[in-house]
Scaffold this active site. Structure first.
Site, PDB file in Angstrom:
ATOM      1  N   SER A 365       1.048  -1.283  -0.020  1.00 53.25           N
ATOM      2  CA  SER A 365      -0.175   0.012   0.009  1.00 53.25           C
ATOM      3  C   SER A 365       0.775   1.307  -0.014  1.00 53.25           C
ATOM      4  O   SER A 365       1.728   1.587   0.935  1.00 53.25           O
ATOM      5  CB  SER A 365      -0.906   0.051   1.170  1.00 53.25           C
ATOM      6  OG  SER A 365      -1.594   1.468   1.395  1.00 53.25           O
ATOM      7  N   ARG A 366       0.677   2.049  -1.017  1.00 49.99           N
ATOM      8  CA  ARG A 366       1.503   3.250  -1.050  1.00 49.99           C
ATOM      9  C   ARG A 366       1.147   4.354  -0.246  1.00 49.99           C
ATOM     10  O   ARG A 366       1.995   5.422  -0.080  1.00 49.99           O
ATOM     11  CB  ARG A 366       1.886   3.896  -2.654  1.00 49.99           C
ATOM     12  CG  ARG A 366       2.275   2.534  -3.330  1.00 49.99           C
ATOM     13  CD  ARG A 366       2.608   3.099  -4.790  1.00 49.99           C
ATOM     14  NE  ARG A 366       3.338   2.070  -5.695  1.00 49.99           N
ATOM     15  CZ  ARG A 366       2.637   1.424  -6.458  1.00 49.99           C
ATOM     16  NH1 ARG A 366       1.291   1.489  -6.957  1.00 49.99           N
ATOM     17  NH2 ARG A 366       3.013   0.550  -7.160  1.00 49.99           N
ATOM     18  N   VAL A 367       0.069   4.081   0.617  1.00 53.60           N
ATOM     19  CA  VAL A 367      -0.399   5.170   1.358  1.00 53.60           C
ATOM     20  C   VAL A 367      -0.086   4.812   2.811  1.00 53.60           C
ATOM     21  O   VAL A 367       0.817   5.451   3.735  1.00 53.60           O
ATOM     22  CB  VAL A 367      -1.852   5.312   1.404  1.00 53.60           C
ATOM     23  CG1 VAL A 367      -2.324   6.305   2.287  1.00 53.60           C
ATOM     24  CG2 VAL A 367      -2.360   5.897   0.047  1.00 53.60           C
TER      25      VAL A 367
END
Length: 513
Positions: A365-367
């Site tokens: 997850s890039r968040v």
């Protein structure tokens, strides 16, 4: 009639006609030169625009897709049986729009917004074009609020935020749709509206899913947009954009919405079919050159809007089906590069009975922690790393005849974590339960020599015990998403009490035997 009477009528007519300006409505028209396989060639529509709706004298409609020097290539909406060669065609000057609003909730509609569930009329607030520009950067704000899926392995390792685009990717029959459905079920009572778009699926599968959502009470806040495999390629192509337009209405009205595209692999195939029939030059794997733009202009519409625009959000969960786990294929790599992370479902893990079969190594997850509750972030810090190490160690353990005590401890700990992450379908887990289970495992508060049956019993019975004995702490952890010092102390206390009760019960059973 007297002269006075004529004068009064004349004066009245003059008043009515005062300010009247004659207006001539010019409507461009053409003639159908060819029709077949859902594609229509039209001659004479010289001022036609790309994406414009074209109306035929027989009552059918089409969308202009290619503008040639002499011909307009259009794709028919629905069945092309009512369009024939020589028929007149008229430009409408409008683009395709779909109905939007609260009235659509609880209904199953086709990509044009027409009801498929027997409803005679669906009330709608407004019509929105299916193709809209994505919100610009200055109209957005960072993703910070979590979108809980109710699945411990995802909420702990691959957190999803409201306004994020998280890809669900994996082979056929690995539980991709199950993750999407569980996420919809978990939004009950959270004020999140859900839109599920079924693209190119079997009608029986879609009907089964709708029945399940109805039984769970999830259709009250969900709209299903269905373009099954029996529909034309055009309808399958329009479906995700139509669903997105319906979801955008909620987002621009300051609400949070979750949209699921199931799946974009079939969407790309439908677009390829259309493009080849429109004589567009094929590229890699016969897909047209703009296949990347096909999905980027769709997924970029998902956003978390700024407070000035109402602070609404649209979270997108696109689904992609891979062949033999190949995530480096054309469409998977395209969508991976557009989204903010992916949940990769492993076939081997699925066969081993680990559900959901989330591969912690390939999922990302890039968040990340920015869209995760504090309590989960606190207790699940090294979960992904520890599970990845366990999977590696498990492979070597198959060949080892004897292992030292520390390796055995790591394997036992890994087995406990894997069992806690195992979850059956349609049973989303409340936040407080996720935190309680992870806290007990990661803080090493469970006995080292805990057998598999004991771990299963702990997972099923301890959450109920904690909720019963410490209801205020349980409620607070669910509402705030935080693990305060007092919550933590009571959680420890309930855990030690539960273990003592279980040990006493085990000893009593042993004495009886």
């Amino acid at each position: 009639m007297t002269d006075a009477g004529f004068k009064s009528i004349g004066g009245s007519l003059k008043e009515r006609l005062d300010g009247y300006e004659p207006e001539i409505k010019i409507r461009s028209n053409g003639k159908v030169q060819f029709v077949g396989d859902g594609v229509v060639h039209i001659d004479g529509l010289n001022d036609c625009k790309l994406g414009e709706m074209i109306e035929f004298e027989g009552g059918g409609y089409a969308i202009a897709m290619n503008l040639e020097e002499k011909l307009v290539y259009a794709v028919a909406l629905g069945n092309d049986d009512e369009i024939s060669v020589g028929m007149a065609a008229y430009g409408t000057g409008k683009v395709l729009s779909v109905p939007c609003g609260d009235g659509l909730l609880g209904h199953v509609v086709d990509p044009l917004g027409l009801p498929l569930d027997g409803a005679e009329h669906i009330a709608h607030a407004e019509m929105r074009p299916v193709e809209m520009a994505a919100p610009p950067i200055l109209s957005r704000k960072p993703v910070s609020k979590p979108m809980q899926t109710g699945l411990l392995s995802i909420d702990a390792m691959v957190p999803i935020g409201r306004g994020q685009r998280e890809l669900i990717i994996g082979d056929r029959q690995t539980g991709k749709t199950s993750i999407a459905v569980d996420t919809i079920l978990n939004q009950k009572g959270t004020n999140v509206v859900c839109v599920y778009v079924a693209i190119g699926q079997k009608a029986s599968s879609v009907a089964q899913l709708i029945t399940h959502l109805r039984e769970a009470g999830a259709m009250d806040y969900t709209t299903v947009v269905s373009a099954t495999a029996a529909e034309s390629a055009t309808m399958q192509y329009i479906a995700p954009y139509a669903g997105c337009a319906m979801a955008e209405w909620f987002m621009y009205n300051g609400r949070d919405v979750l949209i699921i595209y199931d799946d974009l692999s079939k969407h790309a195939v439908a677009y390829r079919s259309m493009s080849l029939l429109l004589h567009r030059p094929p590229g890699r794997e016969a897909y047209p050159g703009d296949v990347f733009y096909l999905h980027s202009r769709l997924l970029e519409r998902a956003a978390c809007l700024s407070d000035e625009l109402g602070g609404g959000s649209m979270t997108a969960l696109p689904i992609i089906e891979t062949q033999a786990g190949d995530i480096s294929a054309y469409i998977p790599t395209n969508v991976i590069s557009i989204t903010d992370g992916q949940i990769f479902l492993d076939t081997e893990m699925f066969r081993e009975g680990i559900r959901p079969a989330v591969n912690g190594g390939l999922s990302v997850s890039r968040v990340g922690g920015a869209a995760q509750h504090k309590s989960i972030r606190k207790v699940a810090g090294k979960l992904r790393l520890e599970l990845a190490q366990y999977r590696e160690l498990q492979v070597f353990a198959q060949f080892a005849s004897d292992m030292d005590a520390s390796t055995q401890d790591k394997l036992a700990y890994g087995e406990t974590l894997t069992e806690l992450c195992r979850q059956r379908n349609n049973a989303p887990m409340p936040l407080a339960v996720q935190v309680a289970l992870l806290y007990a495992a990661t803080q090493r508060l469970l006995p080292k020599a805990m057998e598999h049956e004991a771990v299963v019993k702990f997972k099923t019975s301890f959450p109920g015990y904690f909720a019963k004995e410490f209801p205020e702490d349980y409620r607070a952890m669910n509402l705030t998403g935080d693990l305060t010092q007092s919550n933590e102390e009571n959680l420890k206390k309930s855990l030690s009490e539960w273990l003592e009760t279980e040990n006493a019960a085990g000893e009593a059973t042993g004495e009886k035997q």
